[in-house]
Design a protein around this motif. Structure first.
Motif, PDB file in Angstrom:
ATOM      1  N   GLN A 260      -0.988  52.516 -46.751  1.00 19.88           N
ATOM      2  CA  GLN A 260       0.163  52.498 -47.650  1.00 19.88           C
ATOM      3  C   GLN A 260       0.645  51.072 -47.871  1.00 19.88           C
ATOM      4  O   GLN A 260       1.000  50.694 -48.991  1.00 19.88           O
ATOM      5  N   SER A 261       0.627  50.269 -46.833  1.00 19.15           N
ATOM      6  CA  SER A 261       1.032  48.870 -46.944  1.00 19.15           C
ATOM      7  C   SER A 261       0.109  48.109 -47.886  1.00 19.15           C
ATOM      8  O   SER A 261       0.573  47.297 -48.706  1.00 19.15           O
TER       9      SER A 261
ATOM     10  N   LYS B  99      -1.666  49.361 -50.381  1.00 20.53           N
ATOM     11  CA  LYS B  99      -1.402  49.826 -51.745  1.00 20.53           C
ATOM     12  C   LYS B  99      -0.133  49.190 -52.296  1.00 20.53           C
ATOM     13  O   LYS B  99      -0.100  48.731 -53.444  1.00 20.53           O
ATOM     14  N   ASP B 100       0.930  49.168 -51.485  1.00 23.89           N
ATOM     15  CA  ASP B 100       2.199  48.596 -51.926  1.00 23.89           C
ATOM     16  C   ASP B 100       2.082  47.095 -52.193  1.00 23.89           C
ATOM     17  O   ASP B 100       2.643  46.579 -53.161  1.00 23.89           O
ATOM     18  N   THR B 101       1.346  46.390 -51.341  1.00 17.47           N
ATOM     19  CA  THR B 101       1.166  44.947 -51.518  1.00 17.47           C
ATOM     20  C   THR B 101       0.382  44.653 -52.790  1.00 17.47           C
ATOM     21  O   THR B 101       0.718  43.731 -53.538  1.00 17.47           O
TER      22      THR B 101
END
Length: 65
Positions: free
Chosen positions: A35-36, A38-40
């Motif tokens: 998730q990190s 993807k968010d970055t």
């Protein structure tokens, strides 16, 4: 993790009514890392586009205005 998730999904489809899932710290860390990433990636793309728009707008204005 991916293979374990595939096996869990196969078990759910094979045996109706069985509640199967992955738990534990390694699974949680793996999910958080994905998730990190993807968010970055999304934040990087958005900031690149916004910076490009600011530069385009800024350099198209005539000097002195």
């Amino acid at each position: 993790m991916r293979r374990l998730r595939e096996l869990v999904e196969a078990t759910r489809l094979e045996v109706p009514g069985v509640n199967v899932g992955l738990t534990g710290e390694p699974v949680l860390e793996h999910d958080e890392m994905l998730q990190s990433q993807k968010d970055t990636t999304l934040a990087s793309i958005v900031s690149l586009v916004l910076c490009a728009l600011i530069f385009i707008y800024g350099y198209r204005k005539p000097a002195g205005q």
